[in-house]
Design a protein around this motif. Structure first.
Motif, short mmCIF file in Angstrom:
data_model
loop_
_atom_site.label_atom_id
_atom_site.label_comp_id
_atom_site.label_asym_id
_atom_site.label_seq_id
_atom_site.Cartn_x
_atom_site.Cartn_y
_atom_site.Cartn_z
N MET A 18 -3.31 -9.60 4.96
CA MET A 18 -3.04 -8.71 4.41
C MET A 18 -2.06 -7.49 4.68
N THR A 19 -2.37 -7.23 5.68
CA THR A 19 -1.44 -6.66 6.73
C THR A 19 -0.72 -6.44 5.99
N ASN A 20 0.10 -7.75 5.90
CA ASN A 20 2.11 -8.08 6.05
C ASN A 20 2.36 -7.82 4.87
N TYR A 21 1.84 -7.73 3.72
CA TYR A 21 1.55 -7.77 2.50
C TYR A 21 1.11 -6.56 1.63
N GLU A 22 1.41 -5.50 2.93
CA GLU A 22 0.78 -4.33 2.33
C GLU A 22 1.48 -3.55 1.39
N PHE A 23 2.89 -4.18 1.22
CA PHE A 23 4.18 -3.46 0.47
C PHE A 23 3.50 -4.22 -0.82
N LEU A 24 3.02 -4.89 -0.99
CA LEU A 24 3.30 -5.46 -2.72
C LEU A 24 2.30 -4.46 -3.66
N ALA A 25 0.75 -3.21 -3.36
CA ALA A 25 0.55 -2.71 -4.07
C ALA A 25 1.50 -1.12 -4.16
N PRO A 26 2.16 -0.76 -3.73
CA PRO A 26 3.37 0.02 -3.93
C PRO A 26 4.26 -0.37 -5.04
N ALA A 27 5.13 -2.14 -4.21
CA ALA A 27 5.63 -2.04 -5.16
C ALA A 27 5.40 -2.56 -6.33
N GLY A 32 -7.14 -5.91 -6.99
CA GLY A 32 -7.00 -6.86 -6.00
C GLY A 32 -5.88 -6.73 -4.72
N LEU A 33 -4.57 -6.16 -4.61
CA LEU A 33 -3.81 -6.17 -3.52
C LEU A 33 -4.29 -5.26 -2.73
N GLY A 34 -5.62 -4.61 -3.15
CA GLY A 34 -5.22 -3.19 -2.23
C GLY A 34 -4.93 -2.20 -2.23
N GLY A 35 -4.48 -2.07 -3.43
CA GLY A 35 -4.16 -1.15 -3.81
C GLY A 35 -4.48 0.38 -3.72
N GLU A 36 -6.23 0.26 -3.90
CA GLU A 36 -6.91 1.26 -4.28
C GLU A 36 -7.50 1.93 -3.19
N ARG A 37 -7.47 1.07 -2.04
CA ARG A 37 -7.74 1.42 -0.96
C ARG A 37 -7.09 2.20 -0.10
N MET A 38 -5.99 2.01 0.06
CA MET A 38 -4.65 2.66 0.38
C MET A 38 -4.06 3.79 -0.01
N VAL A 39 -4.14 3.69 -1.61
CA VAL A 39 -4.18 5.56 -1.93
C VAL A 39 -5.35 6.31 -1.65
N GLU A 40 -6.71 5.42 -1.63
CA GLU A 40 -7.98 6.16 -1.49
C GLU A 40 -7.94 6.87 -0.03
N ASP A 41 -7.31 5.70 1.18
CA ASP A 41 -7.20 6.09 3.09
C ASP A 41 -6.20 7.42 2.66
N ALA A 42 -4.94 7.20 1.62
CA ALA A 42 -3.64 8.14 1.81
C ALA A 42 -3.97 9.60 1.61
N LEU A 43 -5.33 9.11 0.53
CA LEU A 43 -5.27 11.20 -0.66
C LEU A 43 -6.77 11.81 0.50
N LEU A 44 -7.20 10.78 1.25
CA LEU A 44 -8.53 11.38 1.71
C LEU A 44 -8.38 12.04 2.94
N ASN A 45 -7.17 11.29 3.77
CA ASN A 45 -6.70 12.37 4.92
C ASN A 45 -5.69 13.10 4.73
N THR A 46 -5.53 13.22 3.39
CA THR A 46 -4.40 14.51 3.09
C THR A 46 -4.63 15.89 3.59
N PRO A 47 -3.59 15.96 4.51
CA PRO A 47 -3.88 17.98 5.18
C PRO A 47 -4.31 18.43 3.79
N GLY A 48 -5.35 19.45 5.06
CA GLY A 48 -5.98 20.18 3.52
C GLY A 48 -7.30 19.84 2.55
N GLY A 49 -7.85 18.59 3.04
CA GLY A 49 -9.18 18.43 2.18
C GLY A 49 -8.74 18.26 1.09
#
Length: 443
Positions: free
Chosen positions: A1-10, A309-326
């Motif tokens: 799945m790592t090689n196709y992480e672009f699918l969810a943003p696309a 199913g393409l892992g988009g929800e997990r990507m969004v969650e990881d990005a926003l949870l690690n946002t500077p400023g909490g």
């Protein structure tokens, strides 16, 4: 799945592209979901068995009692508009406040607030206010920019003032009580209306020529007191009945909406305005808007299923949870994203596409969802006003006379945007403005 992480943003970008190109929202969501299902299957990164959950998702939508409030509130507002009761309200309020400089513009804000408490749909309110009030304001010498600004701003109040269709859908997506969201929106909605009235008063005080008082022959109407009682009291009682039954816990928003529909029909009958044309017009608007919302909801469920199913929800969650400023950083980025999306897509699409991605993160960060929902509603209301892409500006341009330039509309809304942003910052800095009434009622 790592090689196709672009699918969810696309996939997300593909939906936005189709929406900007003007394709119907429901078909854009569903079509992109099908397209990326095939791409995911071809790349062996998506399990088509996930689609087996789709029938249950659709039945869940059909069985959702909360969403039943949508056609009721749309019919309620449409009936008041089609029967001419809204026009009578504006005329009477304009005469009542006509002796004041800027009184007619203040009347537009007040009536816009009342219409927002019935219609709850920005397009309908802006168009109705534009058709009813713009010719009158221009005829009595109001500045073009002030006229356009106050009508557009007042028309967007349907986003935040309960009972709003937007708040019904938002409550469902946030997984919280729509009644609690209505109660929480009451003070913010009134703050926005008050800010708009303050802006009109400041303009009338600083530049009296931009907002003249009505001439004596217009405002000196015989039996004005009886006209005020006859025209204004029944709709106000209807609004109090609908909102009061919700706030006091006597009725659910759905039940209160049904009661409001009956009340609107009775008011039209008492004014001898109940006819087949008005009923058919209100029913047609209700059918079209409700069908649009339901089809968008079905399309969004398909989109969410494949996106997840393409892992988009997990990507969004990881990005926003690690946002500077909490938590503060998450809220600022969320509001900024929603604000920018509000330029290009309608609130319904934002609620169905973006909000489900933000809710799990907000819950993990301990954000009060009622406060979060009101912030989103007030934020999108601001983007609806902001040039050059604000939807309210396009709606108003469609009904404005030729002498009203597009530049007048753009410049006219700027002071009201500033007032809106001041209220939004206040809501962000003082969550108690939203949470006080729900806590007072034990919610």
């Amino acid at each position: 799945m790592t090689n196709y992480e672009f699918l969810a943003p696309a996939m997300f970008g593909g939906v936005l592209l189709f929406l900007v190109m003007g394709y119907p929202t429901a078909f854009s969501l569903g079509g992109v979901a099908m397209l990326f299902t095939l791409i995911g299957m071809a790349l062996n990164v998506f399990d088509p068995i996930l689609w087996s959950a789709m029938p249950q998702q659709i039945f869940g939508i059909m069985n959702n009692f909360t969403l039943l409030a949508i056609p009721y509130f749309i019919f309620l507002g449409s009936m008041l508009e089609k029967s001419g009761i809204a026009e009578d309200l504006l005329e009477t309020m304009g005469i009542l406040l006509g002796r004041l400089r800027g009184g007619l513009a203040i009347a537009v804000v007040v009536v816009g607030t009342l219409l927002a408490a019935t219609t709850g749909v920005v397009a309908a309110t802006v168009v109705a206010m534009g058709l009813i009030s713009m010719p009158t304001m221009l005829r009595y010498g109001y500045n073009h920019q002030l006229t356009a600004g106050v009508i557009a701003a007042s028309g967007t109040l349907g986003q935040i003032i309960p009972p709003s269709v937007v708040l019904v859908v938002l409550g469902d997506r946030l997984g919280i009580s729509v009644g609690d969201l209505f109660v929480g929106a009451l003070i913010p909605g009134l703050l926005v209306s008050t800010a708009f009235i303050l802006q009109v008063w400041l303009v009338a005080w600083w530049r009296p020529d931009m907002a003249p008082a009505l001439p004596p022959e217009v405002r000196n109407v015989p039996y004005l007191g009886s006209q005020v009682l006859r025209v204004m009291v029944p709709p106000l009682l209807l609004i109090v009945l609908v909102l009061g039954s919700i706030f006091l816990g006597i009725a659910t928003p759905t039940e209160a909406g049904a009661l409001g529909c009956v009340g609107a029909i009775v008011l039209a009958a008492l004014r001898n305005r109940l006819n087949w044309s008005a009923l058919r017009g209100a029913a047609d608007v209700t059918l079209r808007t409700t069908s649009m919302v339901i089809f968008i909801l079905i399309g969004s469920r398909a989109f969410s299923l494949v996106f997840r199913g393409l892992g988009g929800e997990r990507m969004v969650e990881d990005a926003l949870l690690n946002t500077p400023g909490g938590t503060v950083g998450f809220l600022i980025i969320s509001l900024l994203v929603v604000f920018l999306l509000g330029f290009f897509i309608d609130f319904f699409e934002i609620v169905f596409i973006v909000v489900p991605l933000l809710v799990p993160i907000a819950e993990q960060l301990g954000v009060n969802l009622i406060w979060f929902g009101i912030l989103l509603g007030a934020n999108i209301q601001t983007s609806f006003l902001t040039p050059p892409f604000g939807f309210a500006l396009f709606y108003l341009r469609g009904v404005a006379p030729p002498e009203m330039k597009t530049s007048d509309i753009y410049r006219g809304v700027v002071p009201f945007i500033i007032m809106q942003l001041i209220v939004l910052v206040a809501l962000f800095a003082f969550p108690e403005l939203v949470t006080f009434l729900p806590s007072l009622l034990g919610n």
